[in-house]
Enzyme design. Sequence first.
Site, short mmCIF file in Angstrom:
data_model
loop_
_atom_site.label_atom_id
_atom_site.label_comp_id
_atom_site.label_asym_id
_atom_site.label_seq_id
_atom_site.Cartn_x
_atom_site.Cartn_y
_atom_site.Cartn_z
N ASP A 46 0.86 -1.25 0.10
CA ASP A 46 -0.02 0.03 0.22
C ASP A 46 0.71 1.28 0.04
O ASP A 46 0.57 2.27 -0.41
CB ASP A 46 -0.91 0.13 1.33
CG ASP A 46 -0.26 -0.20 2.41
OD1 ASP A 46 1.13 -0.36 2.52
OD2 ASP A 46 -0.74 -0.29 3.50
N ASP A 104 4.08 -1.02 11.35
CA ASP A 104 3.65 0.25 10.93
C ASP A 104 3.24 0.82 11.97
O ASP A 104 2.39 0.16 12.71
CB ASP A 104 2.71 0.11 9.77
CG ASP A 104 2.11 1.70 9.30
OD1 ASP A 104 2.78 1.79 8.15
OD2 ASP A 104 1.55 2.38 9.79
N ARG A 109 9.40 2.94 11.20
CA ARG A 109 10.39 2.40 10.28
C ARG A 109 11.70 1.87 11.00
O ARG A 109 12.57 2.93 11.43
CB ARG A 109 10.59 3.28 9.22
CG ARG A 109 11.15 4.92 9.77
CD ARG A 109 10.95 5.83 8.57
NE ARG A 109 9.69 6.22 8.11
CZ ARG A 109 9.21 7.41 7.70
NH1 ARG A 109 10.12 8.32 7.47
NH2 ARG A 109 7.90 7.69 7.51
C1 MIC Z 1 4.10 6.48 8.29
O1 MIC Z 1 2.90 6.87 8.10
O2 MIC Z 1 5.31 7.36 8.31
C2 MIC Z 1 4.62 5.10 7.62
C3 MIC Z 1 5.29 5.42 6.17
O3 MIC Z 1 3.49 4.42 7.24
C4 MIC Z 1 5.54 4.72 8.81
C5 MIC Z 1 5.89 3.54 8.17
C6 MIC Z 1 7.21 3.48 7.23
O4 MIC Z 1 8.01 4.29 7.35
O5 MIC Z 1 7.32 2.57 6.36
C7 MIC Z 1 4.82 4.22 10.00
O6 MIC Z 1 3.86 4.92 10.25
O7 MIC Z 1 5.38 3.39 10.84
FE1 SF4 Z 2 0.03 4.67 4.84
FE2 SF4 Z 2 1.34 5.82 7.41
FE3 SF4 Z 2 -0.17 7.40 6.07
FE4 SF4 Z 2 -1.33 5.44 7.20
S1 SF4 Z 2 -0.09 7.17 8.02
S2 SF4 Z 2 -1.79 6.13 5.26
S3 SF4 Z 2 0.20 3.86 6.93
S4 SF4 Z 2 1.77 6.38 5.22
#
Ligand code: MIC
Ligand code: SF4
Length: 645
Positions: free
Chosen positions: A64, A119, A537
């Site tokens: 996603d 996540d 992350r």
């Molecule tokens: C975000 O909202 O910052 C992400 C991208 O979903 C991250 C995960 C990631 O960095 O891949 C998260 O919230 O953990």
């Molecule tokens: Fe995707 Fe993170 Fe944004 Fe949620 S907060 S939509 S998981 S990038």
Amino acid sequence: MGLTLTEKILKSHIIDGELVKGTEIGLRIDQTLTQDATGTMAYLEYEAMGVPRVKTERSVAYIDHNTLQSGFENADDHRFIGSVCKKHGIYFSRPGNGICHQVHLERFGIPGKTLIGSDSHTPTGGGIGMLAMGAGGLDVAVAMGGGAYYITCPKVVKVELTGKLSPWVAAKDVILEVLRRLTVKGGVGKVIEYCGEGVKSLSVPERATITNMGAELGATTSIFPSDEITKSFLEAQERGDVWVPLAADEDAVYDETVTINLSELEPLAACPHSPDNVKSVSEIGKLKIDQVCIGSCTNSSLLDMLKVAHILRGKTVHPDVSLSIAPGSKQVLQMLAENGALADMIAAGARILESACGPCIGMGQSPNSGGISLRTFNRNFEGRSGTRDGQIYLVSPELAAASALTGYLTDPRTLGDMPAFELPEKFKINDNMVEPPAPEAEMDSVEILRGPNIKPFPQTSPLAEQISVPCSLKVGDNITTDHIMPAGAKILPLRSNIPAISQHCFTVCDAEFPTRAKELGQSIIVGGVNYGQGSSREHAALAPLYLGIQAVVVKSFARIHRANLINAGILPLTFVNESDYDKISEGDKLELANVRADVIAGKQELVMKNLTTGTEIPVLCELTGRTKDIILAGGLLDYTREQLK
Ligand code: MIC
Ligand code: SF4
């Protein structure tokens, strides 16, 4: 003495330690989820552990995040993850099926179960009474292999909801109000548990908006009871059989209580550049806007989309505004298509995006120079939208849609009467984009498909006898993982390639940092309070590991990031006296003599010498039995390998 709902679920899942607040406990994990931006690394780590088939009740991999596919990298990652899933017993939600948290809530979540996800917004599952937590990829890999997930046994905060939301005031305003009161560090070490009369007036998607954005409090997770409303939602998803009633005992004892009268709330917005910089729409006043983005795991449910479509019906998006809409899942998008709501959005001029994270993670739709963008998302950290000067306001879908029509920040209460928006009795059920794993008998024949950008986990080494290295970077308070390891369309495709992605580490703060750190060989980073808030992350730990960071010394850490540092074998230290932060400058040579022996001896307070200035700085090294062993081994992967031997 009665128990909170959190304590009940912890009690039924604890497999290591005791339910004593502040101590480390190990939990049995029933379900896991991954997304693709953290998933490739998590599955490489899972492979490295050598467990043939996952041991959880249900593990799901979602695609996603990295769906822009401007090169071969993302598509290779998707293919790799798909093949790992097939071989090792994981369900694979194909690109197009939707945002992990939205789909998991619809199709897989179960009240009372534990879920960890790579996540930080995994707490969305708390909307149906799951104990759902964000974790680093390595922790998720260990849980898939049957290992416990370790957290600090949390305090429990009761958020008592009274009253009922006024028309056009939204669940988003509830969580913005909680953020306004508790701030982005107010939830650290705590679970936020919602209860009270007001809960009964909130649907599951509304509850999920609140638990989702609870991540921005730094909380371990947030949770709602599982009641008749949860039951109807699950029945409408043809999953009524998984429902169980769950609530705190009447006489449960909480560590803190916050009361929110829903009837008194008004439309709110989180102003640039922090989710807790919350003001009411009337306080902000007349604000001309350039862009509106509706979607993300916070606000992309069918209910949200129906409200947006209603507001847009028969109107045209203001000529100065670009409006994009990303429905959260295939289920939502298909239902909007079938009931005509999608046509209303298209007719009004909305730019319909695929069901994915999209602009929320800087995957397209960056605003114009200095642009003011209203987003229904959960984070507005500087630079996250893909531009340095974008001014992002976080708002409800109602407020976003109303403003898209006027070109100004607009109070949705000016829209007149609000019709009753009901959830359908039956959602459209079609799981054809979820691939089940191969049967056990066939798993050996499944080939893992790798691509040239997929590089192995970086080199680790056991904790050294002593650390005597320079400070390569000094940063301030509230550093986010978006500072440490930026995302966006250009950098995200490198998530499976730590050497390459490391070249972007901290470049938001200091463009020279990666080169300097590499040249120094080994070094230490110094930071302020709430260091590492935001994303789960693990790249925000793996890139520093690759760049030779031995220790991070800060005033305080965010929960998941601290765990990720330990998992990467990087020593997390905090100042005993916060004012000692001023005693270190970039370039100073710092020394922790006998650090290995001290850690083995379980010494909690170490002395860090600033060899440049001749000062001694006491620092806390709060490692318990297990985290101590992980650090000594050089990280969780080495530790787990040793354990499996
Ligand atoms: C975000 O909202 O910052 C992400 C991208 O979903 C991250 C995960 C990631 O960095 O891949 C998260 O919230 O953990
Ligand atoms: Fe995707 Fe993170 Fe944004 Fe949620 S907060 S939509 S998981 S990038």
